[in-house]
Design an enzyme around this catalytic site. Structure first.
Site, PDB file in Angstrom:
ATOM      1  N   VAL A  99       0.713  -1.148  -0.090  1.00 48.48           N
ATOM      2  CA  VAL A  99      -0.039   0.152   0.296  1.00 48.48           C
ATOM      3  C   VAL A  99       0.913   1.158  -0.011  1.00 48.48           C
ATOM      4  O   VAL A  99       0.589   2.305  -0.640  1.00 48.48           O
ATOM      5  CB  VAL A  99      -1.079  -0.064   1.178  1.00 48.48           C
ATOM      6  N   ASP A 176      -7.005  -1.743   5.385  1.00 48.16           N
ATOM      7  CA  ASP A 176      -6.978  -2.936   6.732  1.00 48.16           C
ATOM      8  C   ASP A 176      -5.949  -3.725   6.837  1.00 48.16           C
ATOM      9  O   ASP A 176      -5.203  -3.717   5.744  1.00 48.16           O
ATOM     10  CB  ASP A 176      -8.308  -3.592   6.499  1.00 48.16           C
ATOM     11  N   GLY A 317      -5.613  -6.690   0.073  1.00 50.61           N
ATOM     12  CA  GLY A 317      -6.092  -5.624   0.984  1.00 50.61           C
ATOM     13  C   GLY A 317      -5.193  -4.567   1.449  1.00 50.61           C
ATOM     14  O   GLY A 317      -4.490  -4.006   0.285  1.00 50.61           O
ATOM     15  N   GLU A 318      -5.116  -3.870   2.407  1.00 56.17           N
ATOM     16  CA  GLU A 318      -4.320  -2.887   2.883  1.00 56.17           C
ATOM     17  C   GLU A 318      -4.690  -1.659   2.281  1.00 56.17           C
ATOM     18  O   GLU A 318      -4.385  -0.419   2.670  1.00 56.17           O
ATOM     19  CB  GLU A 318      -2.797  -3.191   2.357  1.00 56.17           C
ATOM     20  N   GLY A 319      -5.462  -1.382   1.416  1.00 57.42           N
ATOM     21  CA  GLY A 319      -5.803  -0.452   0.512  1.00 57.42           C
ATOM     22  C   GLY A 319      -5.373  -0.122  -0.648  1.00 57.42           C
ATOM     23  O   GLY A 319      -5.372   0.737  -1.366  1.00 57.42           O
TER      24      GLY A 319
END
Length: 352
Positions: A99, A176, A317-319
């Site tokens: 991210v 997240d 995930g992570e953005g």
């Protein structure tokens, strides 16, 4: 008044008149009608959110990575140890995660929020220590959180969104981190969409068939324990995660500030379901950044009526997906604000 309740009370519908003006302007721009496809739709929605046409370019922007651990890990739903959550938070703060790379690529700030990591984290650049509790309880055995803990996590997210909006951010992105959070998200998606566990539970970090079968059964047991859905806050507390609740508050807080929200993958989609169940007007401020490869993400987006801006089979995930999608929203705003009309360019319009 608590930040989440304040945000929910300030929510207003998007502006249909601004949307109509944007749709009419698209017909005046030097292109065949509808030729920019869903980019045109995105521009119309940005105008409705901003309450003016053309809409502002959604810059500057911030991706907030909410982090929390999950007691359901004890059920064997992931091969990754819980310590990885805290280790990845350190990686985010050091700028070394995916991210961070993608946020630098698209010019987005990164904020990391410890809302429920099961470790005491030292101060670090970009880290906000807002821990409600050190990880959730096992959602198979009982509620993952108390109602008060869920409310506290909602408040963390709503307060951050209000702060970022006040600082001049024009778009907020979701991120997240939390080992086993795809299990909690699948349970929440199943409960809020009415889909069976087998349809919304995926492989997460790449688990094998045996672990997937375990994971599906864990989600089924959690749904059996929770029973019928009648209160979205109770459902969030019972089946969700602290980072999921934080994201739900962040979504509502951003919408209350009149900002577009770019959702990332499954965890953000589950949080958006909870946010919209708690505050229905928030739905029209949401953009699906991408379609996660996790099956629960598609179920959530269908329920929300959102089409993803990109579809790259991401499941990190992570953005990451939200960051990749932001330039498309920027393009949608710029088309409405910078493209010439037939009249201003002296170009003949096509057949009417």
């Amino acid at each position: 008044m608590p930040p989440f309740d304040e945000a929910r009370g300030r929510l207003v519908p998007v502006d249909d008149a601004a949307a109509a003006e944007a749709a009419a302007r698209h017909l005046q721009l030097t292109k065949p009608p509808g030729s920019l496809g869903r980019l045109e739709e995105a521009g119309v929605r940005l105008s409705a959110i901003a309450r003016r046409c053309p809409p502002p370019v959604p810059r500057p922007a911030t991706v907030a990575v909410f982090a929390g651990d999950h007691g359901v890990l004890a059920e064997g739903v992931s091969p990754w140890p819980q310590e990885v959550t805290a280790q990845m938070v350190a990686n985010f703060c050091a700028g070394g995660a995916a991210v961070n790379v993608l946020a630098r690529q698209v010019g987005v700030d990164v904020v990391v929020v410890d809302v429920g990591v099961a470790a005491e984290l030292a101060p670090a650049p970009g880290l906000r220590r807002e821990k409600v509790r050190p990880g959730t309880a096992n959602l198979v055995a009982g509620p993952a959180m108390t109602l008060d803990e869920a409310r506290a996590a909602l408040d963390v997210g709503a307060a951050l969104a209000a702060e970022l909006a006040a600082a001049g951010q024009r778009c907020l992105l979701t991120g997240d981190m939390g080992i086993a959070n795809t299990t909690a998200s699948a349970a929440l998606v199943a409960a809020l969409t009415g889909r069976p566990a087998s349809e919304v539970t995926g492989r997460g970090t790449g688990i094998d068939d045996e672990t997937l079968s375990t994971k599906v059964r864990v989600v089924e047991r959690a749904l059996e324990r929770h029973g019928p859905v009648d209160d979205p806050l109770a459902t969030l507390a019972s089946l969700g995660g602290l980072e999921i609740a934080g994201l739900a508050g962040y979504v509502v807080g951003a919408a209350a500030a009149g900002l577009p929200v770019v959702l990332d993958g499954l965890i953000a989609d589950a949080a958006a379901l909870a946010a919209v169940a708690l505050a229905p007007l928030a739905r029209d401020y949401l953009f699906a950044g991408h379609r996660s490869a996790e099956p629960g993400a598609s179920a959530a987006l269908t329920h929300l009526g959102l089409q993803p801006l990109v579809d790259l089979d991401l499941r990190l995930g992570e953005g990451t997906g939200a960051c990749l999608a932001l330039p498309l929203l920027e393009a949608a705003a710029r088309v409405l604000g910078e493209m010439a009309t037939f009249e201003s360019a002296g170009v003949s319009e096509g057949p009417g």
